[in-house]
Design a protein around this motif. Structure first.
Motif, PDB file in Angstrom:
ATOM      1  N   LEU A 107      10.422  -7.831  13.305  1.00 41.04           N
ATOM      2  CA  LEU A 107       9.836  -6.504  13.076  1.00 41.04           C
ATOM      3  C   LEU A 107       9.433  -6.309  11.615  1.00 41.04           C
ATOM      4  N   THR A 108      10.258  -6.773  10.686  1.00 40.36           N
ATOM      5  CA  THR A 108       9.889  -6.629   9.277  1.00 40.36           C
ATOM      6  C   THR A 108       8.688  -7.495   8.934  1.00 40.36           C
ATOM      7  N   ALA A 109       8.583  -8.669   9.556  1.00 41.19           N
ATOM      8  CA  ALA A 109       7.431  -9.530   9.294  1.00 41.19           C
ATOM      9  C   ALA A 109       6.150  -8.892   9.834  1.00 41.19           C
ATOM     10  N   LEU A 110       6.223  -8.245  10.985  1.00 37.27           N
ATOM     11  CA  LEU A 110       5.035  -7.648  11.589  1.00 37.27           C
ATOM     12  C   LEU A 110       4.688  -6.278  11.012  1.00 37.27           C
ATOM     13  N   VAL A 111       5.693  -5.469  10.745  1.00 38.60           N
ATOM     14  CA  VAL A 111       5.447  -4.069  10.401  1.00 38.60           C
ATOM     15  C   VAL A 111       5.846  -3.736   8.961  1.00 38.60           C
ATOM     16  N   GLY A 112       6.618  -4.587   8.310  1.00 44.62           N
ATOM     17  CA  GLY A 112       7.133  -4.283   6.979  1.00 44.62           C
ATOM     18  C   GLY A 112       6.054  -4.086   5.930  1.00 44.62           C
ATOM     19  N   ILE A 113       5.109  -4.996   5.834  1.00 40.50           N
ATOM     20  CA  ILE A 113       4.068  -4.880   4.808  1.00 40.50           C
ATOM     21  C   ILE A 113       3.137  -3.698   5.082  1.00 40.50           C
ATOM     22  N   PRO A 114       2.664  -3.488   6.342  1.00 38.42           N
ATOM     23  CA  PRO A 114       1.855  -2.279   6.571  1.00 38.42           C
ATOM     24  C   PRO A 114       2.617  -0.982   6.270  1.00 38.42           C
ATOM     25  N   LEU A 115       3.908  -0.929   6.625  1.00 40.12           N
ATOM     26  CA  LEU A 115       4.684   0.275   6.312  1.00 40.12           C
ATOM     27  C   LEU A 115       4.907   0.421   4.816  1.00 40.12           C
ATOM     28  N   ALA A 116       5.091  -0.689   4.114  1.00 41.86           N
ATOM     29  CA  ALA A 116       5.210  -0.611   2.652  1.00 41.86           C
ATOM     30  C   ALA A 116       3.926  -0.050   2.052  1.00 41.86           C
ATOM     31  N   LEU A 117       2.787  -0.450   2.593  1.00 38.96           N
ATOM     32  CA  LEU A 117       1.507   0.097   2.146  1.00 38.96           C
ATOM     33  C   LEU A 117       1.432   1.599   2.423  1.00 38.96           C
ATOM     34  N   VAL A 118       1.811   2.003   3.641  1.00 46.03           N
ATOM     35  CA  VAL A 118       1.783   3.424   4.007  1.00 46.03           C
ATOM     36  C   VAL A 118       2.725   4.233   3.120  1.00 46.03           C
ATOM     37  N   TRP A 119       3.954   3.731   2.933  1.00 41.49           N
ATOM     38  CA  TRP A 119       4.916   4.475   2.101  1.00 41.49           C
ATOM     39  C   TRP A 119       4.486   4.496   0.641  1.00 41.49           C
ATOM     40  N   GLY A 120       3.881   3.422   0.158  1.00 36.65           N
ATOM     41  CA  GLY A 120       3.366   3.420  -1.211  1.00 36.65           C
ATOM     42  C   GLY A 120       2.291   4.469  -1.398  1.00 36.65           C
ATOM     43  N   ILE A 121       1.356   4.540  -0.427  1.00 36.84           N
ATOM     44  CA  ILE A 121       0.303   5.571  -0.485  1.00 36.84           C
ATOM     45  C   ILE A 121       0.911   6.956  -0.389  1.00 36.84           C
ATOM     46  N   PHE A 122       1.856   7.134   0.535  1.00 33.86           N
ATOM     47  CA  PHE A 122       2.492   8.448   0.717  1.00 33.86           C
ATOM     48  C   PHE A 122       3.180   8.920  -0.560  1.00 33.86           C
ATOM     49  N   PHE A 123       3.984   8.057  -1.173  1.00 28.96           N
ATOM     50  CA  PHE A 123       4.695   8.476  -2.379  1.00 28.96           C
ATOM     51  C   PHE A 123       3.754   8.608  -3.578  1.00 28.96           C
ATOM     52  N   ALA A 124       2.663   7.862  -3.594  1.00 35.49           N
ATOM     53  CA  ALA A 124       1.659   8.057  -4.648  1.00 35.49           C
ATOM     54  C   ALA A 124       1.017   9.432  -4.501  1.00 35.49           C
ATOM     55  N   ILE A 125       0.656   9.809  -3.274  1.00 38.05           N
ATOM     56  CA  ILE A 125       0.072  11.132  -3.030  1.00 38.05           C
ATOM     57  C   ILE A 125       1.082  12.220  -3.349  1.00 38.05           C
ATOM     58  N   LEU A 126       2.324  12.018  -2.923  1.00 42.46           N
ATOM     59  CA  LEU A 126       3.380  13.000  -3.199  1.00 42.46           C
ATOM     60  C   LEU A 126       3.584  13.171  -4.701  1.00 42.46           C
ATOM     61  N   SER A 127       3.610  12.073  -5.439  1.00 44.61           N
ATOM     62  CA  SER A 127       3.750  12.147  -6.897  1.00 44.61           C
ATOM     63  C   SER A 127       2.557  12.842  -7.520  1.00 44.61           C
ATOM     64  N   PHE A 128       1.363  12.500  -7.057  1.00 45.59           N
ATOM     65  CA  PHE A 128       0.156  13.126  -7.583  1.00 45.59           C
ATOM     66  C   PHE A 128       0.176  14.634  -7.353  1.00 45.59           C
ATOM     67  N   ILE A 129       0.499  15.046  -6.139  1.00 47.16           N
ATOM     68  CA  ILE A 129       0.534  16.480  -5.832  1.00 47.16           C
ATOM     69  C   ILE A 129       1.603  17.180  -6.667  1.00 47.16           C
ATOM     70  N   HIS A 130       2.750  16.548  -6.795  1.00 46.29           N
ATOM     71  CA  HIS A 130       3.827  17.173  -7.573  1.00 46.29           C
ATOM     72  C   HIS A 130       3.434  17.312  -9.048  1.00 46.29           C
ATOM     73  N   ILE A 131       2.882  16.244  -9.610  1.00 43.34           N
ATOM     74  CA  ILE A 131       2.548  16.241 -11.037  1.00 43.34           C
ATOM     75  C   ILE A 131       1.345  17.130 -11.331  1.00 43.34           C
ATOM     76  N   TRP A 132       0.305  17.059 -10.515  1.00 43.12           N
ATOM     77  CA  TRP A 132      -0.950  17.735 -10.831  1.00 43.12           C
ATOM     78  C   TRP A 132      -1.126  19.090 -10.145  1.00 43.12           C
ATOM     79  N   ALA A 133      -0.274  19.432  -9.167  1.00 49.40           N
ATOM     80  CA  ALA A 133      -0.455  20.714  -8.482  1.00 49.40           C
ATOM     81  C   ALA A 133       0.808  21.566  -8.497  1.00 49.40           C
ATOM     82  N   VAL A 134       1.916  21.021  -8.034  1.00 49.97           N
ATOM     83  CA  VAL A 134       3.124  21.828  -7.858  1.00 49.97           C
ATOM     84  C   VAL A 134       3.672  22.303  -9.194  1.00 49.97           C
TER      85      VAL A 134
END
Length: 182
Positions: A107-134
């Protein structure tokens, strides 16, 4: 600012040497006295976005200690007096452990890298919103609410304080006594 090729430098030295400005090395801004002579020993720079990862201790902050530590004994347990055959117990243990291990790896071989990409994007957006908006919105709100609170405080002290003081003086002469009735 300086940053181009200087006399006697080749393109290769320029690509591997850090950018120097008049105020000092931009990678070490507190060191104002750095010059090219002191940088001669440092030909390569490390990427600041990567760090050495520990392949042995993969949960150094113990985030998942209480969540995913599920062993065979935590799932399947035979109380005293109801034991299966020893061979069945050993085979069940091995089957459970190996299946859990390889399914997780698959499961980590199949889904780990795509989920790491999704979580990286999510936390980048979350950081951006927190820093530049909230944070700017909260700071702005706190600045504005400070003015409103001062006006509100002045209004309360001007209009409500005398009213409540007068009511307090009126009701301060009232005495209440209780008696037990038979």
């Amino acid at each position: 600012m300086t940053g181009g090729l200087k006399d006697g430098e080749t393109d290769e030295e320029f690509l591997h040497s850090p950018f120097i400005r008049k105020q000092g090395n931009i990678y070490k801004p507190n060191n104002k006295d750095m010059d090219n002579d002191s940088m001669s020993g440092m030909k390569t720079m490390q990427d600041v976005h990567t760090k050495e990862i520990d392949l042995v201790n993969r949960d150094p902050k113990h985030i998942n200690d209480d969540v995913v530590k599920v062993d065979f004994e935590d799932v399947i347990a035979e109380p005293a007096g109801t034991y299966s055959f020893d061979g069945v117990w050993k085979a069940s243990f091995t089957t459970f452990t190996v299946t859990k291990y390889w399914c997780y790896r698959l499961l980590t071989a199949l889904v780990g890298i795509p989920l790491a990409l999704v979580w990286g994007i999510f936390f980048a957006i979350l950081s951006f919103i927190h820093i530049w908006a909230v944070v700017p919105c909260v700071k702005s709100y706190l600045i504005e609410i400070h003015c409103v609170s001062r006006v509100y405080s002045i209004c309360v002290h001007t209009f409500c304080d005398p009213l409540f003081e007068a009511m307090g003086k009126c009701f301060s002469s009232i005495r209440i006594s209780t008696t037990k009735g038979v």
